[in-house]
Design a protein around this motif. Sequence first.
Motif, PDB file in Angstrom:
ATOM      1  N   MET A   1       0.633  -0.906   0.156  1.00  0.00           N
ATOM      2  CA  MET A   1      -0.248   0.057  -0.053  1.00  0.00           C
ATOM      3  C   MET A   1       0.866   1.251   0.029  1.00  0.00           C
ATOM      4  O   MET A   1       0.582   2.190  -0.411  1.00  0.00           O
ATOM      5  CB  MET A   1      -0.837  -0.236   1.281  1.00  0.00           C
ATOM      6  CG  MET A   1      -1.909   1.218   1.240  1.00  0.00           C
ATOM      7  SD  MET A   1      -3.154   1.017  -0.128  1.00  0.00           S
ATOM      8  CE  MET A   1      -4.268   2.389   0.243  1.00  0.00           C
ATOM      9  N   ILE A   2       1.813   1.110   1.013  1.00  0.00           N
ATOM     10  CA  ILE A   2       2.796   2.377   0.971  1.00  0.00           C
ATOM     11  C   ILE A   2       3.387   2.613  -0.405  1.00  0.00           C
ATOM     12  O   ILE A   2       3.613   3.981  -1.003  1.00  0.00           O
ATOM     13  CB  ILE A   2       3.972   2.298   1.863  1.00  0.00           C
ATOM     14  CG1 ILE A   2       4.606   3.563   2.289  1.00  0.00           C
ATOM     15  CG2 ILE A   2       4.977   1.106   1.682  1.00  0.00           C
ATOM     16  CD1 ILE A   2       3.896   4.742   2.699  1.00  0.00           C
ATOM     17  N   TYR A   3       3.731   1.546  -1.407  1.00  0.00           N
ATOM     18  CA  TYR A   3       4.324   1.796  -2.488  1.00  0.00           C
ATOM     19  C   TYR A   3       3.360   2.521  -3.468  1.00  0.00           C
ATOM     20  O   TYR A   3       3.883   3.338  -4.213  1.00  0.00           O
ATOM     21  CB  TYR A   3       4.840   0.435  -3.192  1.00  0.00           C
ATOM     22  CG  TYR A   3       5.795   0.010  -2.343  1.00  0.00           C
ATOM     23  CD1 TYR A   3       7.012   0.419  -2.259  1.00  0.00           C
ATOM     24  CD2 TYR A   3       5.543  -1.462  -1.732  1.00  0.00           C
ATOM     25  CE1 TYR A   3       8.143   0.010  -1.450  1.00  0.00           C
ATOM     26  CE2 TYR A   3       6.518  -2.027  -0.915  1.00  0.00           C
ATOM     27  CZ  TYR A   3       8.000  -1.456  -0.904  1.00  0.00           C
ATOM     28  OH  TYR A   3       8.906  -2.065  -0.184  1.00  0.00           O
ATOM     29  N   LEU A   4       2.010   2.226  -3.442  1.00  0.00           N
ATOM     30  CA  LEU A   4       1.183   2.802  -4.202  1.00  0.00           C
ATOM     31  C   LEU A   4       0.974   4.231  -3.971  1.00  0.00           C
ATOM     32  O   LEU A   4       0.865   5.285  -4.848  1.00  0.00           O
ATOM     33  CB  LEU A   4      -0.259   2.295  -4.287  1.00  0.00           C
ATOM     34  CG  LEU A   4      -0.265   0.844  -5.080  1.00  0.00           C
ATOM     35  CD1 LEU A   4      -1.501   0.146  -4.638  1.00  0.00           C
ATOM     36  CD2 LEU A   4      -0.038   1.021  -6.476  1.00  0.00           C
ATOM     37  N   GLU A   5       0.972   4.630  -2.675  1.00  0.00           N
ATOM     38  CA  GLU A   5       0.806   5.816  -2.118  1.00  0.00           C
ATOM     39  C   GLU A   5       1.945   6.897  -2.500  1.00  0.00           C
ATOM     40  O   GLU A   5       1.691   8.157  -2.825  1.00  0.00           O
ATOM     41  CB  GLU A   5       0.629   6.050  -0.572  1.00  0.00           C
ATOM     42  CG  GLU A   5      -0.685   5.480   0.092  1.00  0.00           C
ATOM     43  CD  GLU A   5      -0.662   5.428   1.265  1.00  0.00           C
ATOM     44  OE1 GLU A   5       0.402   5.431   2.155  1.00  0.00           O
ATOM     45  OE2 GLU A   5      -1.986   5.011   2.105  1.00  0.00           O
TER      46      GLU A   5
END
Length: 184
Positions: A1-5
């Motif tokens: 999720m952090i990578y997409l954000e």
Amino acid sequence: MIYLELFFGFLKVGCFAFGGAYGAIPLIQDVVLEYNWLSREQLTYMIAVSESTPGPIMVNLATYIGSAQAGLPGSILATLAVILPSFLMILLISALMKTAIKNHYVQAVLQGLKPCIIGIILATGLYMSFDHCVAGQTLDVPAATLTALLAAGMMIFRKFFHKKLSPIGLILISAVLGMLAYGM
């Protein structure tokens, strides 16, 4: 999720950052604060560090924030996201440059963007100065004094030497004055 954000947050910055890094600082600030990656104070310090290190401010900030949030893969992803729109735009513009630059509509858009970019940079500088000089309801006297001294020094230098003070000189003077004001 952090990578997409990280990717979509910095892609947004890269897509809408007209006027270079200083024009992008409000966008970066919005994205960083929206995802709670850094506090306002940390972001102000990172902007200062990014200005004093080699390379574009946006890339330096994206790399640092990506690294702080998700390590090496996060720094690579955030950096790629922030430069991808510019890279693609330059490829497209270079292919269309010969005909587009002569178009009076393109010239009108470019001329219209200049005052907007100047306003964004001025507003960002004033906002950052005010935000740093006024902490809560109290005035940070050393910060306000240093800001006034630097502004006056730049004007005096320009008046007597008929040229601008170099950014490197300004950074060095700021560093020395900061050490004197806050280190003693």
